[in-house]
Design an enzyme around this catalytic site. Structure first.
Site, PDB file in Angstrom:
ATOM      1  N   GLU A   1      -3.506  62.539  71.886  1.00  0.00           N
ATOM      2  CA  GLU A   1      -3.109  63.547  72.820  1.00  0.00           C
ATOM      3  C   GLU A   1      -1.697  63.655  72.692  1.00  0.00           C
ATOM      4  OE1 GLU A   1      -3.422  65.785  74.875  1.00  0.00           O
ATOM      5  OE2 GLU A   1      -5.274  65.773  75.588  1.00  0.00           O
TER       6      GLU A   1
ATOM      7  N   ARG B   1      -4.096  59.374  87.263  1.00  0.00           N
ATOM      8  CA  ARG B   1      -3.039  59.197  86.046  1.00  0.00           C
ATOM      9  C   ARG B   1      -2.329  60.191  85.638  1.00  0.00           C
ATOM     10  NH1 ARG B   1      -4.433  60.532  81.252  1.00  0.00           N
ATOM     11  NH2 ARG B   1      -6.726  60.421  80.351  1.00  0.00           N
TER      12      ARG B   1
ATOM     13  N   ASN C   1      -1.290  63.121  83.018  1.00  0.00           N
ATOM     14  CA  ASN C   1      -2.292  63.488  81.702  1.00  0.00           C
ATOM     15  C   ASN C   1      -1.020  64.381  81.031  1.00  0.00           C
ATOM     16  OD1 ASN C   1      -4.588  63.686  80.226  1.00  0.00           O
ATOM     17  ND2 ASN C   1      -5.117  65.316  81.026  1.00  0.00           N
TER      18      ASN C   1
ATOM     19  N   GLU D   1     -12.571  60.985  86.619  1.00  0.00           N
ATOM     20  CA  GLU D   1     -12.942  62.393  86.249  1.00  0.00           C
ATOM     21  C   GLU D   1     -14.004  63.115  87.436  1.00  0.00           C
ATOM     22  OE1 GLU D   1     -13.360  63.212  82.114  1.00  0.00           O
ATOM     23  OE2 GLU D   1     -12.074  61.872  81.611  1.00  0.00           O
TER      24      GLU D   1
ATOM     25  N   ASN E   1      -4.838  69.978  82.391  1.00  0.00           N
ATOM     26  CA  ASN E   1      -4.531  69.969  80.818  1.00  0.00           C
ATOM     27  C   ASN E   1      -3.558  71.203  80.747  1.00  0.00           C
ATOM     28  OD1 ASN E   1      -4.968  67.853  79.006  1.00  0.00           O
ATOM     29  ND2 ASN E   1      -7.181  68.268  79.682  1.00  0.00           N
TER      30      ASN E   1
ATOM     31  N   ASP F   1      -8.809  71.806  76.470  1.00  0.00           N
ATOM     32  CA  ASP F   1      -7.772  70.425  76.681  1.00  0.00           C
ATOM     33  C   ASP F   1      -6.339  71.070  76.583  1.00  0.00           C
ATOM     34  OD1 ASP F   1      -6.601  68.124  76.239  1.00  0.00           O
ATOM     35  OD2 ASP F   1      -8.725  67.165  75.876  1.00  0.00           O
TER      36      ASP F   1
END
Length: 302
Positions: A22, A105, A107, A126, A156, A203
């Site tokens: 990522e 958390r 991202n 999630e 995202n 994403d």
């Protein structure tokens, strides 16, 4: 469907079995591509000119990292924003984030051309809409954080248009790309649905110099491209099912780097797509936006 810019064939430049690759980001100063493996708790650097590959362990799950003006990076770990030094591999906490949300958390994140940091949080399992979108600025040598929007299960994306007037942000499980108006002072307003994806989940996002969105598609095996008016442009297929994010880099910002993930794939899918988790690259006729740096004056003990 509108035709997009000319693009080369994606090639694997680092056969790395990242569980959750990522956050690719180009370092102008180093002429190198940095990215993270969230599940693998690692930070990676790839130098295209020499092919050099370097990795560092992270103390917790890293969601993103962005370059600072002094050559270090600001990295979003599970518990907050940390300074990271590639020279020593050391991390240091600058700002705790959501200490009251232990199930969350950090991202995805992005620094816009005005030097403002935008990032999101998500529910690590999630399932609950406890994630939020934040902006961060420097205030008298320290970090000042502001919650901009909330109600996300998995946030995202955040990325801005070239003129800085529109921010794009994803609610991935809802398959939705939102757009916000951005004031000159950096205040968000007028959230609306910009696009909804089918066959996969949006994403990370990058926006090129012409204002087109390049969206990594999780569970979709492609990069989706959207024009500034939301029109779908011809997508780019990738040899990995979980495409997470792209970043523009190279001397002319016409190289597209793509991170991917092995997380969630079956044994059969991994056999069929053995390069899942690798870093890919290809050329494009439209340049990306130059990667900005975030300024933080407080010294970091290297």
């Amino acid at each position: 469907m509108r035709e997009g810019p000319m693009c080369g064939v994606p090639r694997c430049v680092w056969e790395l079995p990242a569980m959750l690759g990522e956050g690719p980001v180009w370092s102008e100063a180093e002429q190198a591509l940095y990215f993270v493996d969230i599940v693998g708790k690692a930070i990676h650097r790839y130098r295209p000119e020499s092919g050099e590959r370097t990795s560092w362990p992270a103390p917790d799950r890293p969601g993103f990292l962005v370059p600072l003006a002094d050559g270090t990076f600001l990295c979003g770990l599970r518990d907050g924003l940390h300074r990271f030094s590639p020279a020593t591999g050391r991390f240091g906490l600058d700002l705790p984030v959501e200490p009251d949300q232990p199930g969350n958390r950090i991202n995805d994140g992005h620094v816009d051309r005005f030097g403002r940091l935008w990032f999101g949080t998500m529910h690590d399992a999630e399932t609950e809409p406890t994630g939020s979108l934040y902006s961060v600025r420097q205030d008298r040598g320290a970090l000042s954080i502001r919650r901009e929007d909330t109600g996300y299960v998995v946030s995202n994306g955040p990325a801005l248009s070239p003129d800085g007037r529109t921010l794009y942000h994803n609610h991935s499980p809802a398959r939705t790309v939102y757009a916000f108006d951005v004031s000159p002072e950096g205040t968000l307003s007028n959230r609306r649905v910009f696009a909804t994806l089918r066959d996969g989940y949006p994403d990370g996002i990058a926006v090129d110099s012409a204002g087109f969105l390049w969206v990594g598609v999780w569970d979709g095996g492609r990069i989706e491209r959207l024009a500034p008016d939301g029109t779908r442009v011809e997508p780019i297929p990738m040899p990995a099912h979980n495409v997470t994010k792209v970043a523009f880099g190279g001397a002319d910002y016409r190289t597209v780097f793509v991170t991917t993930a092995r997380k969630g794939l079956s044994a059969r899918q991994l056999v069929d797509q053995p390069l899942s988790g690798s870093l890919f690259a290809f050329g494009t006729s439209i340049a990306g936006q130059k990667q900005a740096t975030f300024t933080l004056d407080a010294p970091f003990a290297l």
